[in-house]
Design an enzyme around this catalytic site. Sequence first.
Site, PDB file in Angstrom:
ATOM      1  CG  PHE A   1      -1.818  -0.902   1.814  1.00 44.69           C
ATOM      2  CD1 PHE A   1      -2.109  -1.561   2.683  1.00 44.69           C
ATOM      3  CD2 PHE A   1      -2.412  -1.889   0.399  1.00 44.69           C
ATOM      4  CE1 PHE A   1      -2.667  -2.533   3.232  1.00 44.69           C
ATOM      5  CE2 PHE A   1      -3.274  -2.282   0.186  1.00 44.69           C
ATOM      6  CZ  PHE A   1      -3.464  -3.315   1.406  1.00 44.69           C
TER       7      PHE A   1
ATOM      8  CG  MET B   1     -28.528  17.191   3.023  1.00 46.98           C
ATOM      9  SD  MET B   1     -27.659  18.301   3.670  1.00 46.98           S
ATOM     10  CE  MET B   1     -28.097  18.679   5.808  1.00 46.98           C
TER      11      MET B   1
ATOM     12  N   GLY C   1     -29.952  11.792  -5.374  1.00 46.09           N
ATOM     13  CA  GLY C   1     -29.590  10.731  -6.713  1.00 46.09           C
ATOM     14  C   GLY C   1     -28.517  11.454  -7.253  1.00 46.09           C
TER      15      GLY C   1
ATOM     16  CD  GLU D   1      -0.556  10.164   7.309  1.00 45.45           C
ATOM     17  OE1 GLU D   1       0.561  10.719   8.126  1.00 45.45           O
ATOM     18  OE2 GLU D   1      -0.270  10.265   6.079  1.00 45.45           O
TER      19      GLU D   1
END
EC number: 1.3.8.5
Lengths: 253, 419
Positions: free
Chosen positions: B193, B374, B377, B400
């Site tokens: 990663f 809020m 769609g 982290e």
Amino acid sequence: MSRVLVGVKRVIDYAVKIRVKPDHSGVVTDGVKHSMNPFCEIAVEEAVKLKEKKLIKEVVAVSCGPTQVTETIRTALAMGCDRGIHVEVSGKDYEAMGPLQISKIFAALAKKEEASLIILGKQAIDDDCNQTGQMTAALLDWPQGTFASEVTIDGEKVKVVREIDGGLETIKISMPAVLTADLRLNTPRYATLPNIMKAKKKKIANMKPADLGVDMVSRVEVLRVDEPPTRLAGVKVETVDDLVAKLRANGTI
Amino acid sequence: MAAVGTFSRVVRLSSCFGRRCRLISNSAQRRGIASCIDPAHGLSDEQKEFQKMAFDFAANEMSPHMAEWDEKEIFPVETMRKAAQLGFGGIYVQPEVGGSGLSRLDTSVIFEALSTGCVSTTAYLSIHNMCNWMIDTFGNTEQREKYCPELCMMDKFASYCLTEPGSGSDAASLLTTAKLEGDHYVLNGSKAFISGGGDTDVYIVMCRTGGKGPKGISCVVVEKDTPGLSFGKKEKKMGWNSQPTRAVILEDCRVPVTSRLGQEGQGFNIAMRGLNGGRINIASCSLGAAHACVQLARDHLLVRKQFGETLSSNQFLQFKLAEMATKLVASRLLVREAALALQEGRSDAVSLCSMAKLFVTDECFNICNQALQMHGGYGYLKDYAVQQFVRDIRVHQILEGTNEVMRMIIARSLLSESG
């Protein structure tokens, strides 16, 4: 080698939605985000570029208004101006302040500082007057290169390419002169972090209009401020004759 | 779904002035207008200048591209170099090696502002800054002079390599070895990663030079193109797509002993010290995203109409917006306090950084998620920036140091205190 005065105006940020005060005396400014007038940013950038080309020696940023305008002067310093002048104007004088008062101040400062060039933005985005540059030149009896989209200094003369209705006009004027910056003159730089820190140490001198012998009395009185009328829905018509009839009916033709 | 046209994107072609024609559409960053959540409150004049400049940079150079960078997985090298020219490559690195020498609080303010333009790119900038600082702080003169100037200008990019496939939260159990052979270490192992992995130039690798546990770990700088350094495939992620993530593989990778930062056995300490600041920076990135989302939500509520009125007339939504704003301001205060504690070297700095990272990444994710809700769609469409903020900051609760590890650090601090 010469000195340039650059005017910077603190205005309501362009991205803010303007609201009219309930008493219609003006627009709401309390608590509203302000920043440097975009055309003034372009003026500062041009002055700093001239200094970097070593065509001028010193750039002085000037602003008129209450204490808050020092923020705008600091931004100009962070972009590369050498020092600032804050002409203190507050209260009723500040509300009534317009191009005439500002140009008187600039004319007085230009003489005091022995400036060879005054560079201003072409207009401010709050009042859209487009008068200060022209009035300043008239008061000083200096030539003016307004709506500048390109400025070249050639000895004691300045070549200015102006954006006019018909296209581009190139003029050559003698210094000392007043220039006003138009949109395409340059792209203002970002202040770098080191320059912002250096700006802290640059000096901003304080003075009052009276020190320059300028009277701030306004000859203009604002009667009322209103929002523009809300846009009405349009009307669809079927034929050209209908259109002509409607236009005649509402007095347009 | 109803035509997007009915819900007018708030397009305001303010008269064409300023740096360029700025179309203020739903995807763009807002310029700190709602005054109760104004991030400029409480800052010094100088900090306000930094912030203003960072907001401008974010609005002009990052915001218009953030969707494209995400979709096409572009690592915006040129934009980051422009940022570096303004001093963003080594914000809290010392000026004598090319840094800007600013405080942790200044840094937090800057990353918060930049993040409103693109979270993923700003987060990478913060990782780069962290690595730069580690070399500046723990490196000797040769190392600082060799790496820091180029990192500050972003002529070179850096990556932080701690996590391994077998050791994430249990970082001290890492297995990558560094065997001393004459004047070289031979590194063997793999890191997982790694942000920037494969595209960056300078790798700060934590590896085992001694026995088990943290005291056996050292910190070594490995340069790209060193034989034995290779990379895994580019990971496909939910967000953070403007930075490549790859495994970093070390197979008999020889690095000179002079590449070691600090003493043998000091590596874990260096890594953790880097992370304290890194946590503030990541939290600051979450703050910027949440700030942008609160503005986007606010603007949407003022425009979208249902049941004959704008959504802003709906009390539930008003209350929800108020809660979001409150949590935003609370988060901001905590991050800034943690930054102050770190720069002053206070005894509560480590705990406060952990608290800030824990609280802020969680709360800001909720704020962004709520803002998406809020939007209805429309919030789910990639045409609207809010979904990218949600996807991008989700990982801040994980990397982290996971928020669970943050709790471990705080609990340890509470329970080990005598008296």
